[in-house]
Design a protein around this motif. Structure first.
Motif, short mmCIF file in Angstrom:
data_model
loop_
_atom_site.label_atom_id
_atom_site.label_comp_id
_atom_site.label_asym_id
_atom_site.label_seq_id
_atom_site.Cartn_x
_atom_site.Cartn_y
_atom_site.Cartn_z
N ASN A 82 49.18 40.75 45.99
CA ASN A 82 50.19 39.72 45.79
C ASN A 82 51.17 40.19 44.73
OD1 ASN A 82 49.08 37.82 47.56
ND2 ASN A 82 47.72 37.02 45.99
N LEU A 83 52.42 39.98 44.97
CA LEU A 83 53.43 40.30 43.98
C LEU A 83 53.60 39.08 43.07
CD1 LEU A 83 56.24 42.60 44.45
CD2 LEU A 83 56.91 40.41 43.52
N GLU A 84 53.08 39.19 41.85
CA GLU A 84 53.14 38.08 40.89
C GLU A 84 54.12 38.45 39.79
OE1 GLU A 84 49.17 37.27 39.47
OE2 GLU A 84 48.37 37.78 41.43
N ALA A 85 55.29 37.86 39.84
CA ALA A 85 56.34 38.20 38.89
C ALA A 85 56.42 37.19 37.75
CB ALA A 85 57.67 38.33 39.59
N SER A 86 55.28 36.57 37.40
CA SER A 86 55.32 35.62 36.29
C SER A 86 55.63 36.37 35.00
CB SER A 86 53.98 34.89 36.17
OG SER A 86 52.94 35.80 35.96
N ARG A 87 56.36 35.69 34.14
CA ARG A 87 56.81 36.36 32.92
C ARG A 87 56.63 35.45 31.71
NH1 ARG A 87 62.06 38.94 35.70
NH2 ARG A 87 60.91 40.37 36.99
N LEU A 88 56.37 36.09 30.61
CA LEU A 88 56.27 35.43 29.32
C LEU A 88 57.60 34.79 29.00
CD1 LEU A 88 54.34 35.37 26.80
CD2 LEU A 88 55.52 37.41 26.03
N ASP A 89 57.59 33.64 28.37
CA ASP A 89 58.86 32.98 28.06
C ASP A 89 59.24 33.09 26.60
OD1 ASP A 89 56.99 31.32 26.95
OD2 ASP A 89 57.65 29.50 27.97
N GLN A 90 58.70 34.07 25.91
CA GLN A 90 58.93 34.22 24.47
C GLN A 90 59.22 35.68 24.13
OE1 GLN A 90 58.60 31.69 21.86
NE2 GLN A 90 59.63 33.33 20.78
N ASN A 91 60.17 35.90 23.25
CA ASN A 91 60.41 37.22 22.68
C ASN A 91 59.92 37.21 21.24
OD1 ASN A 91 61.78 38.75 24.79
ND2 ASN A 91 63.42 37.27 24.56
N TYR A 92 59.64 38.38 20.72
CA TYR A 92 59.06 38.48 19.38
C TYR A 92 59.87 39.39 18.48
CZ TYR A 92 54.97 36.84 21.95
OH TYR A 92 54.12 36.13 22.76
N THR A 93 59.85 39.10 17.20
CA THR A 93 60.26 40.05 16.18
C THR A 93 58.98 40.46 15.48
OG1 THR A 93 62.42 39.02 15.85
CG2 THR A 93 61.61 40.44 14.09
N PHE A 94 58.59 41.70 15.69
CA PHE A 94 57.39 42.21 15.04
C PHE A 94 57.76 42.68 13.64
CE2 PHE A 94 56.00 43.24 19.55
CZ PHE A 94 55.14 42.16 19.63
N ILE A 95 56.99 42.27 12.66
CA ILE A 95 57.19 42.68 11.28
C ILE A 95 56.02 43.58 10.91
CG2 ILE A 95 57.53 41.93 8.90
CD1 ILE A 95 58.37 39.16 10.15
N PHE A 96 56.30 44.86 10.72
CA PHE A 96 55.27 45.85 10.45
C PHE A 96 54.90 45.86 8.96
CE2 PHE A 96 57.11 47.07 14.46
CZ PHE A 96 55.99 47.41 15.20
N PRO A 97 53.72 46.42 8.61
CA PRO A 97 53.26 46.42 7.21
C PRO A 97 54.27 47.01 6.22
CG PRO A 97 51.47 47.08 8.64
CD PRO A 97 52.71 47.00 9.51
N ASN A 98 55.10 47.95 6.67
CA ASN A 98 56.09 48.55 5.76
C ASN A 98 57.35 47.69 5.62
OD1 ASN A 98 57.44 48.91 8.16
ND2 ASN A 98 57.54 51.14 8.04
#
Length: 158
Positions: A82-98
């Motif tokens: 099955n072609l399941e094109a469900s997608r997350l509805d959120q984008n992220y800003t990743f903040i790394f330890p540095n």
């Protein structure tokens, strides 16, 4: 809209206790690599992404499934049912330890693969992907540094 998340790498280097163990690990990767023949050089037609698992669908009727498991990037190639094109509805800003901040606009990244020939290469720990005429990307996994149960599949230029 981007959600700020403090993160650190989830991948831990594989350490082999012996040369023989390293050979066994290498053979396991080699067996999996044979599956790539179903998708390498084929055109990506669609994708689904939930933040932890990416399903990239190809015109060859096969799917590349990439996910996080046991602090590793796990992947497989399987026949598309099955072609399941469900997608997350959120984008992220990743903040790394540095302190570095990275806006992870996953839709903009994954969309670049659609309609293009794709190739994947792998090692015992890492998975690389690129499309014809484009840069090479590397899959990685991140964990929320304030909640170690929140994991994120991440793709960035290598």
């Amino acid at each position: 809209m981007y959600q700020d998340i403090p993160v650190k790498s989830l991948i831990e280097p594989t350490i082999y206790r012996s040369f023989e163990e390293a050979i066994v690990g290498s053979k396991q990767v080699s067996n999996l690599q044979k599956k790539l023949d179903h998708i390498n050089g084929k055109t990506a037609i669609e994708y689904g992404f939930d933040g932890i698992t990416l399903k990239l669908y190809f015109d060859s009727q096969f799917t590349l499934r990439v996910s996080i498991a046991d602090k590793l990037i796990k992947w497989d190639v399987e026949k598309t049912i099955n072609l399941e094109a469900s997608r997350l509805d959120q984008n992220y800003t990743f903040i790394f330890p540095n302190g570095e901040k990275f806006k992870w606009g996953w839709d903009a990244v994954f969309s670049k693969f659609i309609g293009k020939q794709v190739a994947i290469s792998t090692s015992d720990q890492y998975l690389f992907i690129f499309y014809r005429g484009g840069p090479e990307f590397m899959f990685s996994s991140l964990v929320n540094s304030e909640n170690d149960t929140d994991h994120y599949l991440f793709l960035a230029e290598a």
